[in-house]
Design an enzyme around this catalytic site. Structure first.
Site, PDB file in Angstrom:
ATOM      1  N   GLU A  70       0.831  -1.196   0.000  1.00 19.74           N
ATOM      2  CA  GLU A  70       0.000   0.000   0.000  1.00 19.74           C
ATOM      3  C   GLU A  70       0.876   1.260   0.000  1.00 19.74           C
ATOM      4  O   GLU A  70       1.818   1.367   0.779  1.00 19.74           O
ATOM      5  CB  GLU A  70      -0.882  -0.038   1.247  1.00 19.74           C
ATOM      6  N   LYS A  81      -9.209   2.416  -2.037  1.00 20.65           N
ATOM      7  CA  LYS A  81      -9.453   1.723  -0.775  1.00 20.65           C
ATOM      8  C   LYS A  81     -10.879   2.002  -0.307  1.00 20.65           C
ATOM      9  O   LYS A  81     -11.311   3.165  -0.264  1.00 20.65           O
ATOM     10  CB  LYS A  81      -8.445   2.192   0.266  1.00 20.65           C
ATOM     11  N   CYS A 119      -5.569  -3.357   2.416  1.00 22.01           N
ATOM     12  CA  CYS A 119      -5.352  -3.383   3.869  1.00 22.01           C
ATOM     13  C   CYS A 119      -6.636  -3.535   4.695  1.00 22.01           C
ATOM     14  O   CYS A 119      -7.163  -4.631   4.841  1.00 22.01           O
ATOM     15  CB  CYS A 119      -4.582  -2.149   4.294  1.00 22.01           C
ATOM     16  N   SER A 154       0.358  -2.605   7.147  1.00 23.31           N
ATOM     17  CA  SER A 154      -0.044  -2.934   8.510  1.00 23.31           C
ATOM     18  C   SER A 154       1.172  -2.914   9.438  1.00 23.31           C
ATOM     19  O   SER A 154       2.127  -3.664   9.236  1.00 23.31           O
ATOM     20  CB  SER A 154      -0.706  -4.316   8.525  1.00 23.31           C
ATOM     21  N   LYS A 193      -0.369  -9.627  16.510  1.00 22.44           N
ATOM     22  CA  LYS A 193      -1.129  -9.196  15.334  1.00 22.44           C
ATOM     23  C   LYS A 193      -0.875 -10.084  14.114  1.00 22.44           C
ATOM     24  O   LYS A 193      -1.777 -10.338  13.326  1.00 22.44           O
ATOM     25  CB  LYS A 193      -0.788  -7.743  14.999  1.00 22.44           C
ATOM     26  N   GLY A 199      -0.671 -57.287  11.267  1.00 21.46           N
ATOM     27  CA  GLY A 199      -0.438 -56.259  10.262  1.00 21.46           C
ATOM     28  C   GLY A 199      -0.962 -54.905  10.722  1.00 21.46           C
ATOM     29  O   GLY A 199      -1.541 -54.770  11.806  1.00 21.46           O
ATOM     30  N   LEU A 200      -0.782 -53.905   9.881  1.00 21.24           N
ATOM     31  CA  LEU A 200      -1.122 -52.531  10.245  1.00 21.24           C
ATOM     32  C   LEU A 200      -2.604 -52.323  10.500  1.00 21.24           C
ATOM     33  O   LEU A 200      -3.005 -51.726  11.501  1.00 21.24           O
ATOM     34  CB  LEU A 200      -0.656 -51.579   9.133  1.00 21.24           C
ATOM     35  N   GLU A 254      -7.256 -50.043   0.306  1.00 20.77           N
ATOM     36  CA  GLU A 254      -7.674 -51.373  -0.157  1.00 20.77           C
ATOM     37  C   GLU A 254      -9.035 -51.306  -0.847  1.00 20.77           C
ATOM     38  O   GLU A 254      -9.259 -51.980  -1.851  1.00 20.77           O
ATOM     39  CB  GLU A 254      -7.715 -52.331   1.024  1.00 20.77           C
ATOM     40  N   ALA A 303      -9.346 -56.612  -1.538  1.00 21.79           N
ATOM     41  CA  ALA A 303     -10.073 -57.264  -0.453  1.00 21.79           C
ATOM     42  C   ALA A 303     -10.896 -58.392  -1.069  1.00 21.79           C
ATOM     43  O   ALA A 303     -11.361 -58.285  -2.206  1.00 21.79           O
ATOM     44  CB  ALA A 303     -10.994 -56.273   0.265  1.00 21.79           C
ATOM     45  N   TYR A 361     -14.075 -60.318  -1.729  1.00 24.12           N
ATOM     46  CA  TYR A 361     -15.517 -60.080  -1.653  1.00 24.12           C
ATOM     47  C   TYR A 361     -16.165 -61.113  -0.743  1.00 24.12           C
ATOM     48  O   TYR A 361     -15.969 -62.313  -0.889  1.00 24.12           O
ATOM     49  CB  TYR A 361     -16.120 -60.155  -3.054  1.00 24.12           C
TER      50      TYR A 361
END
Length: 650
Positions: free
Chosen positions: A52, A121, A174, A201, A207, A366-367, A477, A483, A485
């Site tokens: 500005e 402004k 601003c 500013s 601030k 496992g995870l 997955e 996976a 079925y």
């Protein structure tokens, strides 16, 4: 790293600049600005914003009522207009502009040797340390909508959106940002995808953080980028101090910020993802609804700007290779805890409404099953239920290794849940005999028979104890259809259903590092380090895992990357490939990235039928595949167009 023109992939390069300033010395200030222009242009910047009143300095005080300063400012703009013809970019500077005998605090946009637009402004602060109304008039009182600048006639006002090669640019100054309804809101609803803010500013304790929260929120609310530049070194310190702020946000996310308190000019550059902004504006219907309301107001003027075809080489943007995983830093603990708590909340409510006090979980070592068990234990603790009601079942088969088996058993013991072990070997052999399958043929029947036998055991044990089978399968997955079925695909509630594999690994590791039990920590960390495998094929001759999932379907970090940008933004294969090349440069070569991208699309389309009948499970993040929530796709949709584009990539 990729050196393609990033514009062709929907990116737009912007800069926020903090120049050196000399108070009331317009010639020196214009020299600083022109000096910066070449550097920015050489970097491929398309739009740059300066602070500005940077042409004169913000802290000129009553000098703004000196004709010498105002005339010099006009001459300075004339010099900048001439300089703009040398660079393939638009830049915006702040200057005091006299219009019909009133002085306005303005943003002046310049390109192609022209003044493109002048934006005054809107809101002038006149409180505390600010008293701008002493010198300036607010934009609402402007009597003209065109300003003459030499031979140019430029639009002036706050109703302007500049369109640079199709990208909408809005401007505010601003204080405008700090108001209940910033002008940028209207600009965004009228097509501005990037908001520029010229500011001066001063800095006060606390601030800066508050300002960043404002910018973050406004960029998110407007689904836009926000490029903020604020005055720094050179402004008067008679009563105030100016730290120099250069900040770029995109849709609530910080892309770049410059160090503050430097005693020299500086800037930051970022590539704005215009395609992502446009996708979210299409997707979030409330944004469109707000736009329809705005259309009933005063029309906005759109000012076109055509830049030449200079290359915007490479990509100046950090892209997280693990978009589902919380970043490092102060927020990591709170984010992980929040994710776990969402899972706990979903499971706790389901147990509460069904009056269930027993859970049955298949524990493989496992995870996925580890995370599900950790969530189950914490849920029981929250509900005040006895952990003995959690029945962990390990079911060794033809491919089970000592490492995973021992980790499963030790983890259940450490968590003090009920542990059962049931070998599936005899049952599956009998099944093979019944269906006349050769046990030496390790095909899909061989593998899936084991998975379905395990699921049958879990369901029957749940019936025995009046309990519920807790699913362990994860989002990755489900995306790949990895996976069986009506095997591990099925459960009575799936706590991991919207947790991708990369995040599962991260959460288990986080649980390990935050555990106060040394033995439990060691088990969890070993599980994290164990290769991902369904263990449906016999181990190798040394007893180690032979069937590694990522050797078969590809690295999960790649698939999760593809999944995120496919579901979150709906990007094309070409764009995802471009992002992946940039992000995984030096980790995977282009052939590998392209190979697994093709696998991703092929499996994602063909395996939709499994996702159409998923068990319930809580949504964790912005991406989910529940047919009752985020993702509705016909099971017979064709992947031909996506695969054709992948095959055209190089």
């Amino acid at each position: 790293m990729a050196t393609e023109d990033s514009r062709t992939h929907g990116f737009f390069r912007v800069a926020s600049v903090i120049p050196e300033v000399k108070i009331a010395d317009v010639e020196a200030n214009v020299n600083y600005i022109i000096e910066k222009l070449k550097e920015l242009s050489d970097s491929g910047v398309r739009v740059a914003v300066f602070p500005e009143l940077c042409v004169t300095g913000y802290t000129c005080g009553d000098l703004f009522h000196q004709k010498e300063l105002i005339d010099n400012a006009a001459s300075g703009i004339a010099r900048l207009r001439e300089a703009s013809s040398e660079y393939d970019m638009m830049f915006v500077v702040g200057a005091p502009i006299e219009i019909c005998d009133n002085l306005y605090n303005c943003a002046v946009a310049l390109a192609n040797g022209r003044v493109i637009a002048v934006v005054p402004k809107t809101y002038l602060p006149n409180y505390n340390e600010f008293y701008e109304r002493r010198w300036f008039v607010p934009a609402g009182s402007i009597p003209a909508d065109i300003i003459e600048w030499g031979a140019d006639k430029a639009p002036v006002g706050t109703d302007i959106v500049i369109n640079i090669d199709g990208v909408g640019i809005g401007i505010e100054i601003c204080e405008d940002l700090w108001t209940p309804i910033p002008p940028s809101t209207r600009a965004a609803l009228n097509g501005a995808e990037i908001i520029l803010n010229l500011s001066a500013s001063d800095d006060l304790i606390g601030k800066y953080d508050y300002l960043k929260s404002l910018i973050s929120q406004q960029s998110a609310r407007c689904i836009s980028a926000y490029v903020y530049s604020s005055a720094g070194f050179g402004e008067s310190t008679t009563d105030l101090a100016f730290d120099g702020k250069a900040i770029i946000y995109e849709n609530g996310t910080l892309l770049a910020e410059a160090p503050r308190w430097t005693r020299h000019s500086s800037h930051v550059i970022a590539d704005i993802d215009i395609e992502a902004i446009r996708r979210d504006r299409r997707h979030i219907m409330s944004f469109g609804d707000a736009r329809k309301i705005e259309e009933n107001g005063k029309p906005v003027r759109h000012v076109p700007v055509r830049l030449t075809e200079s290359c915007q080489e490479g990509l100046i943007r950090k892209i997280n290779p693990l978009p589902f995983v919380p970043g490092n830093g102060e927020t990591i603990d709170s984010r992980c805890e929040e994710i776990i708590n969402i899972q706990i909340s979903g499971l706790a409510q389901r147990l509460h409404v069904t009056h269930t006090k027993n859970l049955v979980i298949g524990i493989s070592g496992g995870l996925d099953s580890t995370l599900a068990l950790l969530v189950a234990v914490r849920t029981f603790d929250v509900l005040g239920l006895d952990r003995n009601g959690i029945i962990g079942v390990t079911m060794p088969g033809f491919g089970t290794t000592d490492r995973t088996h021992d980790n499963a058993v030790e983890l259940m013991k450490s968590l003090k849940v009920t542990s059962r072990e049931i070998s599936i070997t005899a049952a599956v052999k009998q099944h093979f005999a019944d269906i006349r399958h050769d046990i030496n043929v390790h095909d899909v029947t061989y593998e899936n028979s084991q998975a379905r036998e395990r699921t049958q055991l879990l369901m029957d044990i749940a019936n025995q104890v009046g309990g519920m089978v807790l699913g362990t399968g994860d989002l990755s997955e489900l995306a790949l259809g990895w996976a069986t079925y009506n095997g591990d695909h099925m459960s009575m509630y799936g706590v991991n259903a919207s947790v991708p594999k990369t995040l599962v690994r991260h959460l288990v590791k986080w649980c390990a590092t935050t555990s106060e039990d040394t033995h439990e920590r060691q088990i969890l960390l070993d599980i994290v380090d164990t290769p991902i495998s369904p263990e449906l094929i016999p181990a190798d001759e040394t007893g180690n895992i032979k069937q590694k999932t990522e050797d078969l379907v590809g690295p999960y970090e790649l698939h999760d990357f593809y999944l995120y940008y496919t579901l979150r933004y709906g990007f094309t294969p070409r764009r995802i490939y471009y992002l992946a090349k940039h992000t995984f440069h030096g980790v995977y070569d282009t052939d590998t990235i392209r190979k697994w991208l093709r696998t991703f699309y092929r499996r994602f389309f063909t395996q939709q039928f499994k996702r159409s009948c998923l068990p319930d499970g809580p949504k964790i993040g912005s991406v989910c595949l529940s047919p009752r929530g985020d993702w509705r796709m016909p099971s017979d949709a064709s992947s031909a167009a996506w695969l054709k584009e992948v095959d055209s990539l190089h």
